[in-house]
Design a protein around this motif. Structure first.
Motif: not given
Ligand code: PPS
Length: 567
Positions: A473, A514, A475-476, A430-431, A452, A406, A523-525, A402, A527, A443
């Motif tokens: 995304p 975040l 996509a961890p 992603g968003d 994904i 990307k 926020i738990k979990g 995040s 990335t 998540f």
């Molecule tokens: S994933 O893991 O690929 O399904 O995630 P993704 O769909 O790209 O969503 C990531 C965006 O969701 C917000 N967000 C979080 N990210 C990571 N971990 C947790 N727990 C979480 N909760 C909410 C975050 O804003 C990510 O957006 P980006 O644009 O990457 O910052």
């Protein structure tokens, strides 16, 4: 009389109508299993007797002996394990001697399996025994090691109804139907030809010669279940075969489609093909150069010797019960304006050939395809399917933490693509995806994987229609990224771009606040903080937006796309 089926009895595992109806009603109360494409193909040939003498999916004793000796436990020759793979969780949910309903993808029950055995195969040992290798470049090995469940269910089948096919229904026959057709038409000596490619003049010459050589009629029986990834789709192929059929002498050749899921297992597969054709009533079977060969391994060497299949079949000649007609490749000698077997070519001959790759190149560029190579109708069908200069679709899959940049990078690359061309592009950010396509997902590992997979599925559809999909995304997890790759690669290129901006930088940027929330435990979990990001091991590209501006990074990506012929 026609040749007897393999093992002496032609199986028909379908129940009579009334019993099948009753079983269908009963099946609704059983554990349900949706079969994948390979399993559906296997089931169809088990039920209709194409795999006689099998009466179900192999149990342990048969399986072990097939691997070790190419035989069933009772000694009958059988080279390819026909197994039903499931997950451990599904196997654990079954009671002893359970029955399961085996369904097609629409949920229609096709058969009931009475589970007699549940066992854990060693996939590596199976790959070595069946394919002679564990190299994943081999599509059969890749499927076995990466896409086959860890538990096998052995047991017998009761058929409820045939899998439905809405395509080319009049060209699909069971072994019984085909045998009946042969009897009605007075065909007794029949030479079968297997193929997974469009057929051209060389194939016509080869099959005609083979038929003439053994004084037999010709059965063209292409595999249309599942062939090698990247093959011409079967709809197009069947149109080609139908056109070609008019170029055989009248009443000498017939066309019938075989719903076989090929494993590309070379010699063992050739033996299997011969046994299946025998069940369909053929007395002879053509085995050419490199039969069912999967191409080259990681080191660029062929997996099997091109004549290994012919040798293996010759070695089992006496007990096989179908005559093998080995055939060398047919080549065109321009000076004689004729086709001849490769081993009859002499030094003066001007041999010409057009490989599959060369044919694809000519179709793509719109260059002419000579009359000596194929028939005009066949060229027209292939050109319709592969219009000149049509560009293959591809997916750009940006992955990273995040705040790694990307989405911004994806937007900049999108702008470059739209500035310079007018190809259709779909952005799966992603968003954005989480607001629509994946609305309601959270998540957890499962939810992220589902997210994904959805992105991969939509991207694969875009790519299938020749478009560009840009995904961004986090996509961890490597497994999910790989699954998306598989989905897309069925139709075009998958370009994984790891946006490798370090965590410290992403956290310092903290564009959405975040990271602070995650550190504070709100926020738990998250990335990178308390949930892993599995670094891509071998992405097509890696860019770090802390080392260069977004504009520069987009230039790097765009230059790479150009160098690969994608932009
Ligand atoms: S994933 O893991 O690929 O399904 O995630 P993704 O769909 O790209 O969503 C990531 C965006 O969701 C917000 N967000 C979080 N990210 C990571 N971990 C947790 N727990 C979480 N909760 C909410 C975050 O804003 C990510 O957006 P980006 O644009 O990457 O910052």
């Amino acid at each position: 009389a026609l040749v007897p089926p393999h093992g002496g009895v032609l199986r028909d595992l379908y129940l009579p109508t009334a019993e099948a109806e009753a079983l269908k009603r009963f099946s609704a109360s059983l554990p349900q299993r949706t079969l994948n494409q390979r399993q559906l193909c296997d089931l169809e040939l088990l039920l209709n007797g194409g795999f006689s003498p099998l009466q179900g999916f192999l149990g342990r004793a048969d399986y072990d002996r097939v691997l070790a000796d190419m035989r069933l436990a009772d000694g009958t020759l059988w080279p390819i394990p026909i197994t039903l793979d499931v997950s451990e969780a599904f196997a654990a949910s079954l009671s002893a001697k359970a029955q399961i309903s085996l369904n097609d993808t629409q949920g229609t029950p096709l058969a009931v399996l009475t589970v007699e055995e549940v066992y854990f195969p060693d996939h590596i040992a199976e790959a070595r025994a069946v394919f002679g290798t564990t190299d994943r470049t081999h599509p059969g090995v890749a499927e076995l090691l990466d896409r086959t469940g860890p538990v096998y269910l052995g047991g017998t089948l009761q058929g409820i109804q045939q899998p439905s096919h809405y395509d080319f229904a009049s060209l699909r026959h069971s072994p019984r139907h085909l045998r009946e057709w042969f009897r009605q038409h007075g065909w007794h000596r029949i030479v079968a030809f297997q193929t997974r490619n469009p057929m051209h003049r060389a194939h016509r010459e080869l099959t005609l010669r083979a038929a003439e050589q053994v004084g037999a009629k010709l059965l063209i029986q292409p595999s249309v279940g599942r062939t090698k990834p990247g093959d011409v789709d079967h709809y197009t192929r069947v149109r080609c075969y139908r056109a070609l059929l008019n170029h055989y002498p009248k009443d000498h050749a017939a066309l019938s489609l075989l719903p076989l899921a090929m494993r590309m297992g070379g010699p063992r597969e050739a033996l299997w093909h011969a046994i299946i054709r025998k069940n369909y009533g053929a007395s002879h079977f053509i085995v050419g150069r490199d039969h069912a060969g999967p191409g080259n391994d990681t080191n660029g060497r062929p997996f099997y010797d091109p004549y290994a299949a012919q040798q293996l079949l010759a070695a089992h000649r006496d007990e096989l019960g179908i005559e093998i007609v080995p055939f060398p490749a047919m080549v065109y000698a321009a000076n004689r304006d004729t086709y001849l077997p490769q081993n009859e070519v002499d030094a003066k001959d001007e041999v010409r050939d057009i490989s599959g790759t060369e044919l694809r190149r000519r179709l793509h560029s719109g260059e002419s395809i000579p009359e000596w190579f194929t028939f005009p109708e066949v060229v027209n069908i292939l050109r319709e399917r592969h219009p000149a200069n049509a560009r293959e679709g591809f997916a750009l899959f940006f992955t990273g933490l995040s705040g790694s940049g990307k989405s911004t990078l994806a937007q900049a690359v999108l702008a470059r693509l739209l500035e310079t061309g007018s190809r259709p592009v779909t952005v799966l950010d992603g968003d954005e995806v989480r607001r629509h396509l994946s609305k309601g997902l959270g998540f957890s590992r499962e939810d992220r994987d589902a997210n994904i997979t959805r992105i991969g599925y939509v991207a694969s559809e875009v790519v299938r229609h020749g478009g560009i999909a840009i995904c961004a995304p986090i996509a961890p997890y490597a497994g999910a990224r790989d699954e998306a790759r598989q989905l897309v690669q069925a139709h075009g290129r998958f370009v994984e771009i790891h946006v490798s901006t370090p965590l410290e930088v992403c956290e310092a940027r903290d564009r959405k606040g975040l990271y602070a929330a995650a550190r504070a435990g709100k926020i738990k979990g998250f990335t990178g903080i308390d949930d892993p990001y599995e670094t891509p091991a071998s992405p097509e590209l890696r860019v770090d937006t802390s080392q260069r501006t977004v504009t520069d990074a987009a230039d790097v990506v765009f230059a790479w796309l150009k160098s690969e012929g994608l932009a």
